[in-house]
Design an enzyme around this catalytic site. Structure first.
Site, PDB file in Angstrom:
ATOM      1  N   SER A   1       0.824  -1.211   0.000  1.00  0.00           N
ATOM      2  CA  SER A   1       0.000   0.000   0.000  1.00  0.00           C
ATOM      3  C   SER A   1       0.860   1.264   0.000  1.00  0.00           C
ATOM      4  O   SER A   1       2.022   1.252   0.414  1.00  0.00           O
ATOM      5  CB  SER A   1      -0.919   0.006   1.229  1.00  0.00           C
ATOM      6  OG  SER A   1      -1.732  -1.133   1.232  1.00  0.00           O
TER       7      SER A   1
HETATM    8  N1  SAM Z   1      -0.780  -4.750   3.813  1.00  0.00           N
HETATM    9  C1  SAM Z   1       0.037  -5.060   2.666  1.00  0.00           C
HETATM   10  C2  SAM Z   1       1.427  -4.506   2.768  1.00  0.00           C
HETATM   11  O1  SAM Z   1       1.776  -3.895   3.768  1.00  0.00           O
HETATM   12  O2  SAM Z   1       2.202  -4.722   1.830  1.00  0.00           O
HETATM   13  C3  SAM Z   1      -0.597  -4.681   1.367  1.00  0.00           C
HETATM   14  C4  SAM Z   1      -1.787  -5.482   1.077  1.00  0.00           C
HETATM   15  S1  SAM Z   1      -2.217  -5.622  -0.610  1.00  0.00           S
HETATM   16  C5  SAM Z   1      -2.884  -4.026  -0.963  1.00  0.00           C
HETATM   17  C6  SAM Z   1      -3.648  -6.672  -0.423  1.00  0.00           C
HETATM   18  C7  SAM Z   1      -3.325  -8.107  -0.088  1.00  0.00           C
HETATM   19  O3  SAM Z   1      -4.544  -8.754   0.284  1.00  0.00           O
HETATM   20  C8  SAM Z   1      -2.745  -8.919  -1.236  1.00  0.00           C
HETATM   21  O4  SAM Z   1      -1.495  -9.433  -0.894  1.00  0.00           O
HETATM   22  C9  SAM Z   1      -3.780 -10.020  -1.463  1.00  0.00           C
HETATM   23  O5  SAM Z   1      -3.214 -11.247  -1.855  1.00  0.00           O
HETATM   24  C10 SAM Z   1      -4.413 -10.105  -0.088  1.00  0.00           C
HETATM   25  N2  SAM Z   1      -5.746 -10.706  -0.032  1.00  0.00           N
HETATM   26  C11 SAM Z   1      -6.801 -10.566  -0.889  1.00  0.00           C
HETATM   27  N3  SAM Z   1      -7.841 -11.292  -0.468  1.00  0.00           N
HETATM   28  C12 SAM Z   1      -7.442 -11.910   0.687  1.00  0.00           C
HETATM   29  C13 SAM Z   1      -8.059 -12.809   1.613  1.00  0.00           C
HETATM   30  N4  SAM Z   1      -9.314 -13.241   1.454  1.00  0.00           N
HETATM   31  N5  SAM Z   1      -7.352 -13.233   2.673  1.00  0.00           N
HETATM   32  C14 SAM Z   1      -6.076 -12.824   2.868  1.00  0.00           C
HETATM   33  N6  SAM Z   1      -5.428 -11.999   2.029  1.00  0.00           N
HETATM   34  C15 SAM Z   1      -6.111 -11.533   0.952  1.00  0.00           C
END
Ligand code: SAM
Length: 223
Positions: free
Chosen positions: A59
């Site tokens: 993010s």
């Molecule tokens: N917080 C992260 C960081 O500091 O880098 C960035 C998160 S990124 C915007 C969103 C993440 O959510 C992705 O890695 C994606 O694979 C994960 N994601 C999507 N759906 C999910 C789910 N149902 N359970 C867990 N992770 C999920």
């Protein structure tokens, strides 16, 4: 810490996004660069999401700042993050709820869930290398069902946008707790929703427009 990272923090302070001393200090102690793949490390101090592989992103600094402020985090909190990605956001939260200069008896803990195995391993390595392995646990599974094993949580945040607030996350939130989740369409027309649990009452607040990758899973969009 690089001068560019401090410049980024100062910009976020001037814009009013970063306000609380504990959040500002956490962003200082946990820069984004060590959590990024080699090919994008040089862009760590630009205020935009950056690719981390598997079609996902770390993010933007302003979004992590907005969420860390909106969560009203305190030392000792137990926090659940859905969407671990690079592990950077979880580590900033760990530095707030379990500051490096506080006695360990006062520390809280962060549980971060990531559905993509490769990214869960990436997050775990980054978190360990940055020195937060004792305050952050990485779990590889669908986070839309939460993590009942450690519930209830003082705070829950979702770092991906779903069609609605996942019910299991409301159930796993403590009385008086705060849940942050982007809700809306796939990629577009999403708003950041803050949910407060007050007894039987669930109060929802719209914190404004955001753009997140989709939340995929049982209580999110169908993969
Ligand atoms: N917080 C992260 C960081 O500091 O880098 C960035 C998160 S990124 C915007 C969103 C993440 O959510 C992705 O890695 C994606 O694979 C994960 N994601 C999507 N759906 C999910 C789910 N149902 N359970 C867990 N992770 C999920």
């Amino acid at each position: 810490m690089s001068g560019q990272w401090e410049d980024m923090i100062q910009k976020l302070v001037r814009s009013g996004i970063l306000r609380s001393p504990n959040v500002i200090e956490a962003l200082r102690r946990v820069p984004r660069e060590p959590f990024l793949p080699e090919n994008v490390k040089s862009s760590a101090a630009t205020d935009c999401p950056l690719p981390i592989g598997s079609g996902q992103t770390a993010s933007a600094p302003h979004m992590v700042s907005i969420m860390d402020e909106a969560l009203e985090l305190e030392v000792g909190h137990k926090v659940l993050e859905v969407g671990g990605g690079s592990g950077w956001h979880a580590s900033t939260i760990a530095e707030i709820i379990a500051p490096s200069d506080e006695p360990k008896e006062r520390w809280g803990h962060v549980y971060t869930i990531e559905r993509i195995a490769k990214l869960a391993a990436f997050a775990k390595q980054n978190i360990t290398d940055a020195g937060y392995g004792d305050r952050v646990t990485v779990i590889h599974q669908d986070g839309t069902v939460g993590y009942p094993e450690e519930a209830p949580y003082d705070r829950i945040l979702v770092a991906a946008a779903g069609p609605s607030v996942p019910k299991p996350l409301i159930d796993q939130l403590k009385e008086g707790g705060v849940l942050l989740v982007p809700v809306g369409g796939v990629q577009y027309y999403q708003t950041l929703v803050r949910v407060r649990k007050k007894g039987e009452t669930i109060v929802e607040e719209n914190l404004g427009g955001v753009a997140f990758v989709p939340l995929l899973g049982k209580h999110g969009f169908q993969p």
